[in-house]
Scaffold this motif. Structure first.
Motif, PDB file in Angstrom:
ATOM      1  N   PHE A 114     -12.413  15.563   4.824  1.00  0.00           N
ATOM      2  CA  PHE A 114     -13.811  15.747   4.422  1.00  0.00           C
ATOM      3  C   PHE A 114     -14.775  15.252   5.489  1.00  0.00           C
ATOM      4  O   PHE A 114     -15.985  15.424   5.370  1.00  0.00           O
ATOM      5  CB  PHE A 114     -14.080  15.014   3.114  1.00  0.00           C
ATOM      6  N   ARG A 115     -14.252  14.599   6.544  1.00  0.00           N
ATOM      7  CA  ARG A 115     -15.077  14.024   7.600  1.00  0.00           C
ATOM      8  C   ARG A 115     -16.171  13.135   7.034  1.00  0.00           C
ATOM      9  O   ARG A 115     -17.327  13.193   7.445  1.00  0.00           O
ATOM     10  CB  ARG A 115     -15.740  15.130   8.454  1.00  0.00           C
ATOM     11  N   ALA A 116     -15.808  12.344   6.036  1.00  0.00           N
ATOM     12  CA  ALA A 116     -16.778  11.444   5.415  1.00  0.00           C
ATOM     13  C   ALA A 116     -16.085  10.105   5.193  1.00  0.00           C
ATOM     14  O   ALA A 116     -14.863  10.054   5.107  1.00  0.00           O
ATOM     15  CB  ALA A 116     -17.259  12.011   4.086  1.00  0.00           C
ATOM     16  N   PRO A 117     -16.867   9.010   5.120  1.00  0.00           N
ATOM     17  CA  PRO A 117     -16.241   7.707   4.889  1.00  0.00           C
ATOM     18  C   PRO A 117     -15.437   7.702   3.588  1.00  0.00           C
ATOM     19  O   PRO A 117     -15.904   8.188   2.562  1.00  0.00           O
ATOM     20  CB  PRO A 117     -17.429   6.747   4.786  1.00  0.00           C
ATOM     21  N   VAL A 118     -14.212   7.142   3.666  1.00  0.00           N
ATOM     22  CA  VAL A 118     -13.321   7.113   2.505  1.00  0.00           C
ATOM     23  C   VAL A 118     -13.956   6.343   1.356  1.00  0.00           C
ATOM     24  O   VAL A 118     -13.907   6.772   0.195  1.00  0.00           O
ATOM     25  CB  VAL A 118     -11.969   6.471   2.896  1.00  0.00           C
ATOM     26  N   ALA A 119     -14.593   5.204   1.695  1.00  0.00           N
ATOM     27  CA  ALA A 119     -15.188   4.372   0.646  1.00  0.00           C
ATOM     28  C   ALA A 119     -16.218   5.178  -0.145  1.00  0.00           C
ATOM     29  O   ALA A 119     -16.307   5.090  -1.364  1.00  0.00           O
ATOM     30  CB  ALA A 119     -15.825   3.138   1.266  1.00  0.00           C
ATOM     31  N   GLU A 120     -16.997   6.009   0.595  1.00  0.00           N
ATOM     32  CA  GLU A 120     -18.022   6.817  -0.066  1.00  0.00           C
ATOM     33  C   GLU A 120     -17.395   7.854  -0.989  1.00  0.00           C
ATOM     34  O   GLU A 120     -17.837   8.050  -2.120  1.00  0.00           O
ATOM     35  CB  GLU A 120     -18.840   7.554   0.992  1.00  0.00           C
ATOM     36  N   LEU A 121     -16.338   8.521  -0.493  1.00  0.00           N
ATOM     37  CA  LEU A 121     -15.648   9.537  -1.300  1.00  0.00           C
ATOM     38  C   LEU A 121     -15.118   8.918  -2.589  1.00  0.00           C
ATOM     39  O   LEU A 121     -15.275   9.476  -3.679  1.00  0.00           O
ATOM     40  CB  LEU A 121     -14.481  10.134  -0.511  1.00  0.00           C
ATOM     41  N   SER A 294      -3.365   8.691 -14.305  1.00  0.00           N
ATOM     42  CA  SER A 294      -4.133   9.877 -14.666  1.00  0.00           C
ATOM     43  C   SER A 294      -4.113  10.918 -13.552  1.00  0.00           C
ATOM     44  O   SER A 294      -4.760  11.953 -13.673  1.00  0.00           O
ATOM     45  CB  SER A 294      -5.567   9.490 -15.001  1.00  0.00           C
ATOM     46  N   ILE A 295      -3.368  10.648 -12.464  1.00  0.00           N
ATOM     47  CA  ILE A 295      -3.275  11.608 -11.369  1.00  0.00           C
ATOM     48  C   ILE A 295      -2.928  13.001 -11.904  1.00  0.00           C
ATOM     49  O   ILE A 295      -3.573  14.005 -11.581  1.00  0.00           O
ATOM     50  CB  ILE A 295      -2.196  11.196 -10.357  1.00  0.00           C
ATOM     51  N   TYR A 311      -4.395  13.794  -5.134  1.00  0.00           N
ATOM     52  CA  TYR A 311      -3.562  14.992  -5.020  1.00  0.00           C
ATOM     53  C   TYR A 311      -4.019  15.849  -3.845  1.00  0.00           C
ATOM     54  O   TYR A 311      -3.203  16.317  -3.043  1.00  0.00           O
ATOM     55  CB  TYR A 311      -3.625  15.766  -6.338  1.00  0.00           C
ATOM     56  N   GLN A 312      -5.325  16.043  -3.733  1.00  0.00           N
ATOM     57  CA  GLN A 312      -5.881  16.814  -2.605  1.00  0.00           C
ATOM     58  C   GLN A 312      -5.525  16.156  -1.279  1.00  0.00           C
ATOM     59  O   GLN A 312      -5.127  16.823  -0.328  1.00  0.00           O
ATOM     60  CB  GLN A 312      -7.408  16.854  -2.704  1.00  0.00           C
ATOM     61  N   ALA A 313      -5.687  14.829  -1.240  1.00  0.00           N
ATOM     62  CA  ALA A 313      -5.456  14.101   0.004  1.00  0.00           C
ATOM     63  C   ALA A 313      -3.987  14.183   0.423  1.00  0.00           C
ATOM     64  O   ALA A 313      -3.684  14.272   1.603  1.00  0.00           O
ATOM     65  CB  ALA A 313      -5.866  12.642  -0.159  1.00  0.00           C
ATOM     66  N   LEU A 314      -3.094  14.191  -0.567  1.00  0.00           N
ATOM     67  CA  LEU A 314      -1.664  14.226  -0.273  1.00  0.00           C
ATOM     68  C   LEU A 314      -1.248  15.541   0.351  1.00  0.00           C
ATOM     69  O   LEU A 314      -0.372  15.595   1.206  1.00  0.00           O
ATOM     70  CB  LEU A 314      -0.865  14.047  -1.566  1.00  0.00           C
ATOM     71  N   SER A 315      -1.858  16.639  -0.095  1.00  0.00           N
ATOM     72  CA  SER A 315      -1.390  17.940   0.346  1.00  0.00           C
ATOM     73  C   SER A 315      -1.748  18.195   1.805  1.00  0.00           C
ATOM     74  O   SER A 315      -1.174  19.080   2.425  1.00  0.00           O
ATOM     75  CB  SER A 315      -1.941  19.032  -0.572  1.00  0.00           C
ATOM     76  N   VAL A 316      -2.689  17.415   2.382  1.00  0.00           N
ATOM     77  CA  VAL A 316      -3.069  17.699   3.785  1.00  0.00           C
ATOM     78  C   VAL A 316      -2.031  17.243   4.816  1.00  0.00           C
ATOM     79  O   VAL A 316      -1.594  18.062   5.608  1.00  0.00           O
ATOM     80  CB  VAL A 316      -4.471  17.128   4.071  1.00  0.00           C
ATOM     81  N   LEU A 325      -7.034   5.299  -1.266  1.00  0.00           N
ATOM     82  CA  LEU A 325      -6.791   5.444  -2.705  1.00  0.00           C
ATOM     83  C   LEU A 325      -5.644   4.556  -3.152  1.00  0.00           C
ATOM     84  O   LEU A 325      -5.685   3.965  -4.226  1.00  0.00           O
ATOM     85  CB  LEU A 325      -6.489   6.904  -3.036  1.00  0.00           C
ATOM     86  N   PHE A 326      -4.625   4.465  -2.287  1.00  0.00           N
ATOM     87  CA  PHE A 326      -3.480   3.607  -2.597  1.00  0.00           C
ATOM     88  C   PHE A 326      -3.960   2.164  -2.788  1.00  0.00           C
ATOM     89  O   PHE A 326      -3.589   1.494  -3.756  1.00  0.00           O
ATOM     90  CB  PHE A 326      -2.471   3.690  -1.450  1.00  0.00           C
ATOM     91  N   VAL A 327      -4.821   1.714  -1.871  1.00  0.00           N
ATOM     92  CA  VAL A 327      -5.356   0.349  -1.974  1.00  0.00           C
ATOM     93  C   VAL A 327      -6.158   0.199  -3.263  1.00  0.00           C
ATOM     94  O   VAL A 327      -6.039  -0.805  -3.974  1.00  0.00           O
ATOM     95  CB  VAL A 327      -6.225   0.017  -0.739  1.00  0.00           C
ATOM     96  N   VAL A 328      -6.940   1.227  -3.595  1.00  0.00           N
ATOM     97  CA  VAL A 328      -7.757   1.138  -4.804  1.00  0.00           C
ATOM     98  C   VAL A 328      -6.883   1.094  -6.055  1.00  0.00           C
ATOM     99  O   VAL A 328      -7.092   0.268  -6.948  1.00  0.00           O
ATOM    100  CB  VAL A 328      -8.743   2.326  -4.879  1.00  0.00           C
ATOM    101  N   PHE A 329      -5.871   1.961  -6.116  1.00  0.00           N
ATOM    102  CA  PHE A 329      -4.982   1.987  -7.288  1.00  0.00           C
ATOM    103  C   PHE A 329      -4.257   0.646  -7.443  1.00  0.00           C
ATOM    104  O   PHE A 329      -4.201   0.065  -8.525  1.00  0.00           O
ATOM    105  CB  PHE A 329      -3.938   3.109  -7.166  1.00  0.00           C
ATOM    106  N   ALA A 330      -3.693   0.159  -6.328  1.00  0.00           N
ATOM    107  CA  ALA A 330      -2.966  -1.110  -6.401  1.00  0.00           C
ATOM    108  C   ALA A 330      -3.929  -2.249  -6.698  1.00  0.00           C
ATOM    109  O   ALA A 330      -3.604  -3.167  -7.468  1.00  0.00           O
ATOM    110  CB  ALA A 330      -2.222  -1.363  -5.091  1.00  0.00           C
ATOM    111  N   GLY A 331      -5.131  -2.177  -6.107  1.00  0.00           N
ATOM    112  CA  GLY A 331      -6.137  -3.210  -6.365  1.00  0.00           C
ATOM    113  C   GLY A 331      -6.509  -3.265  -7.835  1.00  0.00           C
ATOM    114  O   GLY A 331      -6.668  -4.353  -8.406  1.00  0.00           O
ATOM    115  N   ALA A 332      -6.622  -2.091  -8.467  1.00  0.00           N
ATOM    116  CA  ALA A 332      -6.946  -2.052  -9.895  1.00  0.00           C
ATOM    117  C   ALA A 332      -5.863  -2.754 -10.703  1.00  0.00           C
ATOM    118  O   ALA A 332      -6.153  -3.533 -11.618  1.00  0.00           O
ATOM    119  CB  ALA A 332      -7.105  -0.604 -10.358  1.00  0.00           C
TER     120      ALA A 332
END
Lengths: 353, 294
Positions: A114-121, A294-295, A311-316, A325-332
């Motif tokens: 997406f060429r955008a900061p991950v945190a923002e996405l 909920s993925i 899911y979108q990120a994985l397919s690339v 996202l991994f950090v966010v999921f584990a952080g949660a």
């Protein structure tokens, strides 16, 4: 369901209790020590997650820059520029140092895709996931507590057998399959049933405002929430049922009955509060699980949340995004475990002193 | 000495079976599993490996159920009933292997950590805790993405991510067993670490391990279906999750082809349910206070 814990496995997640029942002491030194220990453990876990997420995704085969520019004619110079831009030309240890330094300031890198900061996405998709999982967890905890209490109170009866039977059956159903089936029956429409609910997404996008918008989102929310609740409530039910069964032999219940209390009062004021403790812990641990769990539901219902993004990120594969996202999921998970650990001694003074 | 031990073990196995028999749900689960195992094992005779062939498909694509194809055909014209029976082999195989792998790792880690204690135990349990807070499915998905697509990848991804619960349980049980006097007797008579772990601790944690394996299989079958559905399974073999992915890709959802979608899901749910019922029955035989089953 998606979590690997089995319902019976969760039953044992209840921490060991000490035998003495000392009175509640609030923020005693013992509790503070307990809290500090748990907090330290959580921080160590979080660091470990950062380290893992970095190295785990470095073993992904394929050159991310080539994947990114697939189908677009790119010169060698442009490739080199991109590599420099994403820091991929640095040695591994330097990438790691950069990554850690940035992660501590909340910068999770830039998405390839997406060429955008991950945190923002992630921040943009977070509310949708919180809404979906929040509603689902509240509903299935309530349903599980209610049915579990009923089941245990009349255990061995027909109602109990039906209750546990249905819950176990639904627990065994793959969530994505149930979601697809619900879409066929209630969105596409099967036979006499007309298409009642939208097939996916979070809003119709027709520009409603105010109450109309809330209703529209609610309408889109029904099927995903039903899926998550159906697959998830068994765990709460089983834990509540077995912890209430544990309490039911207690002398204090006989005393309560001997005092002449009505059956309802014995259950509601004496048995259930004690049985609630392990269940409450589990609700928090579930909250941590459900974001990652909920993925599939998000993918099936095209819900614009973190699961769909993963899911979108994985397919690339879009490394920084998957990593973030991994950090966010584990952080949660870590956060919810921490809350459960901190809450438990407050609810049950016998623990953690 | 050995024959005495065998007699005892036979006796306790008979006792276990007697109390297992009193759990009706567990018996249903066991009967279901036996039927299914038979179906999967005899699949080469009843449907044959040809059922997977895309080029020699007997029917036309997406036929609804008929006398010739009781469950209809898939998007290549293959019989869905045949695929369902054949898919049972992969789903069961992966479920079994992954659960066995996960429980084996968990038992090894748990027994070692419980037996040796000290800093070794602290370090090992710290690692276990760390695995425990990892979102299992996310980790399995990532591992399956990183490695090449094959059945073994799926087995490995599930096995490596789901062992910590077993490790914790086995460690607790090991510590409980090792506090008993006969362990002291064994060490006093010159039994080494290996003797104590293999001869005394392991037989005592075995029932727990059995319950964990049975429960683990149903979780593993669900995870396998999930991974296959996300397209992370082995594309060259037919599995139930893969059939669901095929159905979704063929547009079964929007065209309302419920007969393409429903059977694999029902099969997954039934198998997972059967293993869960068995596991819970074993568990409540071991620990009657849990009050499950019956």
């Amino acid at each position: 369901m998606a979590t690997a814990d089995t319902p019976a496995g969760a039953v044992r997640a209840e921490p060991a209790r000490t035998a003495d029942g000392a009175p509640r002491t609030g923020a005693s030194p013992g509790y503070l020590r307990h809290a500090a220990g748990k907090l330290g453990g959580a921080l160590v876990s979080l660091l470990a997650v950062l380290v893992t997420s970095f190295f785990l995704f470095r073993i992904v085969p394929g050159d991310p820059v080539r994947t990114m520019t697939r189908g677009v004619p790119t010169s060698a110079e442009q490739l080199a520029t991109l590599r420099r831009q994403f820091g991929l030309d640095q040695p591994l240890w330097q990438q790691f140092a950069d990554y850690c330094a940035k992660a501590l300031t909340g910068d999770l890198g830039t998405s390839f895709q997406f060429r955008a900061p991950v945190a923002e996405l992630i921040a943009a998709k977070l509310p949708a996931t919180l809404l979906l999982t929040g509603v689902a967890v509240v509903l299935y905890s309530a349903l599980g507590l209610w049915l579990g209490t009923r089941s245990a109170w009349r255990h061995g009866g027909l109602g109990d057998k039906l209750n546990t039977g249905i819950a176990l059956t639904l627990w065994s159903v793959p969530s994505f399959w149930l979601g697809l089936l619900l879409i066929i029956v209630f969105s596409v429409g099967a036979g006499p049933v007309p298409g009642l609910f939208p097939t996916g997404g979070m809003e119709s996008g027709t520009g409603e405002t105010g109450l109309a918008y809330v209703l529209d989102v609610g309408h889109h929310l029904v099927l995903p929430v039903v899926t998550l609740v159906a697959v998830g409530y068994a765990q709460t039910l089983l834990v509540m049922r077995s912890s209430l069964l544990d309490e039911m032999g207690g002398d204090y219940l006989t005393t309560a009955r001997a005092k002449g209390l009505r059956d309802d009062d014995v259950r509601r004021r004496h048995a259930v509060p004690n049985a609630l403790l392990p269940t409450v812990t589990m609700v928090f641990i579930n909250l941590g699980h459900v974001a990652a769990g909920s993925i599939l539901v998000e993918t099936v219902f095209s819900w614009p949340g973190l699961g769909g993004l993963f899911y979108q990120a994985l397919s690339v594969p879009d490394l920084p995004l998957v990593q973030g996202l991994f950090v966010v999921f584990a952080g949660a998970m870590i956060l919810m475990n921490l809350i459960a650990d901190l809450l438990y001694p407050l609810l049950d003074p016998r623990v953690g002193r | 000495m050995t024959s005495l031990a065998w007699e005892r073990r036979k006796g306790s196995a008979a006792r276990l079976w007697r109390s297992y028999r009193s759990h009706r749900a567990g018996l249903y689960g066991l009967a279901g599993l036996a039927a299914l195992a038979l179906l999967a094992l005899t699949a080469p005779l009843t449907v044959g490996a040809d059922v997977q062939s895309v080029t020699h498909a007997p029917g036309t694509a997406l036929e609804p159920p008929s006398a010739r194809f009781p469950l209809g055909t898939d998007r290549f014209g293959r019989s869905l009933l045949g695929l369902l029976v054949w898919g049972a082999r992969i789903s069961l195989l992966v479920g079994l292997l992954a659960a066995v792998l996960s429980v084996a790792i968990g038992t090894l880690v748990g027994v070692l950590a419980g037996h040796y204690g000290g800093w070794f135990s602290t370090v090992v349990m710290r690692i276990t805790d760390w695995f425990l807070v990892m979102p299992t499915l996310v980790l399995a998905i990532v591992l399956a993405t990183v490695m090449s697509r094959s059945v073994w990848t799926v087995v490995l991804a599930i096995g490596v991510t789901s062992w910590p619960t077993t490790a914790r349980l086995v460690r607790a049980q090991t510590i409980a067993v090792e506090s008993r006097p006969y362990i002291e007797r064994a060490t006093a008579l010159g039994g080494g670490h290996r003797h104590v772990m293999a001869r005394h601790v392991l037989p005592n944690v075995m029932p727990l391990v059995l319950a964990q394996t049975t429960l683990g299989i149903s979780a593993a079958i669900l995870t396998e279906a999930t991974l296959a559905f996300l397209g992370l399974g082995d594309p060259t073999v037919v599995s139930w999750g893969g059939m669901l992915q095929d159905a979704r890709e063929a547009g079964a959802v929007s065209s309302g082809h419920w007969w393409y979608l429903a059977p694999p899901g029902i099969a997954i749910a039934l198998v997972a349910l059967a293993f869960t019922l068995c596991g819970r029955a074993v568990e409540s035989v071991l620990n009657p206070r849990l009050g499950v089953g019956r």
